[in-house]
Design a protein around this motif. Structure first.
Motif, PDB file in Angstrom:
ATOM      1  N   ASP A   1       0.853  -1.177   0.000  1.00 44.99           N
ATOM      2  CA  ASP A   1       0.000   0.000   0.000  1.00 44.99           C
ATOM      3  C   ASP A   1       0.895   1.235   0.000  1.00 44.99           C
ATOM      4  N   PRO A   2       0.391   2.365  -0.486  1.00 47.43           N
ATOM      5  CA  PRO A   2       1.233   3.571  -0.611  1.00 47.43           C
ATOM      6  C   PRO A   2       1.926   3.942   0.694  1.00 47.43           C
ATOM      7  N   GLY A   3       3.221   4.127   0.658  1.00 45.50           N
ATOM      8  CA  GLY A   3       3.991   4.525   1.831  1.00 45.50           C
ATOM      9  C   GLY A   3       4.167   3.442   2.865  1.00 45.50           C
ATOM     10  N   LYS A   4       3.765   2.230   2.530  1.00 43.91           N
ATOM     11  CA  LYS A   4       3.822   1.138   3.505  1.00 43.91           C
ATOM     12  C   LYS A   4       4.825   0.074   3.093  1.00 43.91           C
ATOM     13  N   SER A   5       4.924  -0.936   3.931  1.00 40.90           N
ATOM     14  CA  SER A   5       5.853  -2.019   3.659  1.00 40.90           C
ATOM     15  C   SER A   5       5.216  -3.069   2.754  1.00 40.90           C
ATOM     16  N   LEU A   6       5.953  -4.147   2.558  1.00 35.51           N
ATOM     17  CA  LEU A   6       5.512  -5.236   1.697  1.00 35.51           C
ATOM     18  C   LEU A   6       4.853  -6.320   2.541  1.00 35.51           C
ATOM     19  N   GLU A   7       3.669  -6.685   2.128  1.00 29.89           N
ATOM     20  CA  GLU A   7       2.928  -7.724   2.842  1.00 29.89           C
ATOM     21  C   GLU A   7       2.961  -8.994   2.005  1.00 29.89           C
ATOM     22  N   SER A   8       3.385 -10.076   2.607  1.00 28.57           N
ATOM     23  CA  SER A   8       3.454 -11.352   1.892  1.00 28.57           C
ATOM     24  C   SER A   8       2.055 -11.867   1.608  1.00 28.57           C
ATOM     25  N   LEU A   9       1.813 -12.193   0.328  1.00 28.16           N
ATOM     26  CA  LEU A   9       0.506 -12.738  -0.069  1.00 28.16           C
ATOM     27  C   LEU A   9       0.595 -14.247  -0.308  1.00 28.16           C
ATOM     28  N   PHE A  10       1.513 -14.631  -1.182  1.00 28.80           N
ATOM     29  CA  PHE A  10       1.603 -16.036  -1.560  1.00 28.80           C
ATOM     30  C   PHE A  10       3.057 -16.468  -1.673  1.00 28.80           C
ATOM     31  N   VAL A  11       3.275 -17.741  -1.313  1.00 31.96           N
ATOM     32  CA  VAL A  11       4.565 -18.386  -1.499  1.00 31.96           C
ATOM     33  C   VAL A  11       4.324 -19.584  -2.398  1.00 31.96           C
ATOM     34  N   LEU A  12       4.948 -19.598  -3.563  1.00 31.97           N
ATOM     35  CA  LEU A  12       4.751 -20.679  -4.538  1.00 31.97           C
ATOM     36  C   LEU A  12       6.066 -21.417  -4.677  1.00 31.97           C
ATOM     37  N   LEU A  13       6.070 -22.690  -4.315  1.00 32.54           N
ATOM     38  CA  LEU A  13       7.333 -23.408  -4.154  1.00 32.54           C
ATOM     39  C   LEU A  13       7.559 -24.537  -5.144  1.00 32.54           C
ATOM     40  N   SER A  14       6.649 -24.750  -6.067  1.00 30.96           N
ATOM     41  CA  SER A  14       6.881 -25.849  -7.013  1.00 30.96           C
ATOM     42  C   SER A  14       6.052 -25.633  -8.260  1.00 30.96           C
ATOM     43  N   ASN A  15       6.424 -26.347  -9.305  1.00 34.12           N
ATOM     44  CA  ASN A  15       5.686 -26.247 -10.550  1.00 34.12           C
ATOM     45  C   ASN A  15       4.247 -26.690 -10.343  1.00 34.12           C
ATOM     46  N   GLY A  16       3.317 -25.902 -10.869  1.00 29.91           N
ATOM     47  CA  GLY A  16       1.905 -26.248 -10.725  1.00 29.91           C
ATOM     48  C   GLY A  16       1.274 -25.783  -9.437  1.00 29.91           C
ATOM     49  N   ALA A  17       2.049 -25.134  -8.580  1.00 27.24           N
ATOM     50  CA  ALA A  17       1.496 -24.667  -7.303  1.00 27.24           C
ATOM     51  C   ALA A  17       0.390 -23.649  -7.572  1.00 27.24           C
ATOM     52  N   VAL A  18      -0.675 -23.793  -6.816  1.00 22.22           N
ATOM     53  CA  VAL A  18      -1.793 -22.847  -6.887  1.00 22.22           C
ATOM     54  C   VAL A  18      -2.205 -22.532  -5.455  1.00 22.22           C
ATOM     55  N   LYS A  19      -2.334 -21.246  -5.177  1.00 20.69           N
ATOM     56  CA  LYS A  19      -2.769 -20.857  -3.836  1.00 20.69           C
ATOM     57  C   LYS A  19      -3.872 -19.811  -3.975  1.00 20.69           C
ATOM     58  N   GLN A  20      -4.827 -19.866  -3.055  1.00 18.30           N
ATOM     59  CA  GLN A  20      -5.942 -18.912  -3.101  1.00 18.30           C
ATOM     60  C   GLN A  20      -6.155 -18.325  -1.718  1.00 18.30           C
TER      61      GLN A  20
END
Lengths: 112, 116
Positions: free
Chosen positions: B38-57
């Motif tokens: 968000d503007p002026g803010k830090s980075l928030e982790s959303l998703f970690v994808l660790l292999s081929n075909g990984a899908v996260k929701q």
């Protein structure tokens, strides 16, 4: 929830001065990082630190930069002689195993 | 040198619509991360994808990784105003069988604006 903290939130300095940016990583994390983001640009890796030594550094991280973990909790970035182009937001991050990194709120460095 | 490219760089969406942000990268890696800023803010982790075909929701966001195509997507379903932010993908090429230094290379970011 544990979080990475950074101080100060904003640092203004004169060109040629030394600055130290401070970070307290999440307590059980083993890997520590510094990144920077020049206003409006992407985030750039500076350095990673593990087991009390630098694991990797970028070409940005020249002799003017150094990192230290002076005690069990703090992780610092020192810029020896600041330049105008060092003005940026500096983010500290930490991770448990070198995987998902959690970022601190950042220190905005302004060099005049 | 690893290159990470996102597109689009600017995305203006209407509430309720769907869209996809693409992240292409130039070297072999099976570790890709999505962050929100968000503007002026830090980075928030959303998703970690660790292999081929990984899908996260998570909520209205879904991320996937195709390591063969060196492509990750962030799909937005039925956008709402709260999703307005800058989204970064980041690639870690330094994973080596149990050891990672975590040198993330970020894309340029996609500035998402959702309006009524």
């Amino acid at each position: 929830e544990p979080e990475v903290t950074q101080t100060p939130s904003h640092q203004v300095t004169q060109m040629g001065q030394e600055v130290i940016l401070r970070c307290v990583p999440i307590s059980n994390h083993l890997y520590f990082y510094w990144y920077r983001q020049i206003l409006g640009q992407k985030v750039e890796f500076l350095v990673s630190f593990y087991n009390n030594e630098i694991s990797e550094k970028s070409e940005i991280f020249d002799d003017q930069f150094s990192v230290e973990r002076p005690d069990g909790s703090n992780f610092t970035l020192k810029i020896r002689s600041t330049k105008l182009e060092d003005s940026a937001m500096y983010f500290c991050a930490s991770s448990v195993y070198g995987n998902e990194q959690f970022f601190g709120p950042g220190t905005r460095l302004t060099v005049l | 040198e690893l290159k990470v490219e996102q597109n689009p760089l600017f995305l203006s969406m209407q509430e309720g619509k769907n869209y996809t942000i693409y992240c292409n990268y130039s070297t072999t890696s099976d570790r890709l991360y999505w962050y929100r800023q968000d503007p002026g803010k830090s980075l928030e982790s959303l998703f970690v994808l660790l292999s081929n075909g990984a899908v996260k929701q998570e909520g209205r966001l879904m991320a996937s990784l195709d390591t063969k195509a060196r492509l990750s997507t962030l799909h937005i379903t039925a956008a709402v105003h709260d999703l307005s932010a800058t989204y970064f993908c980041a690639v870690d090429p330094t994973w080596a069988g149990g050891t990672s230094y975590g040198k993330l290379t970020f894309g340029q970011g996609t500035i998402l604006t959702v309006h009524p």
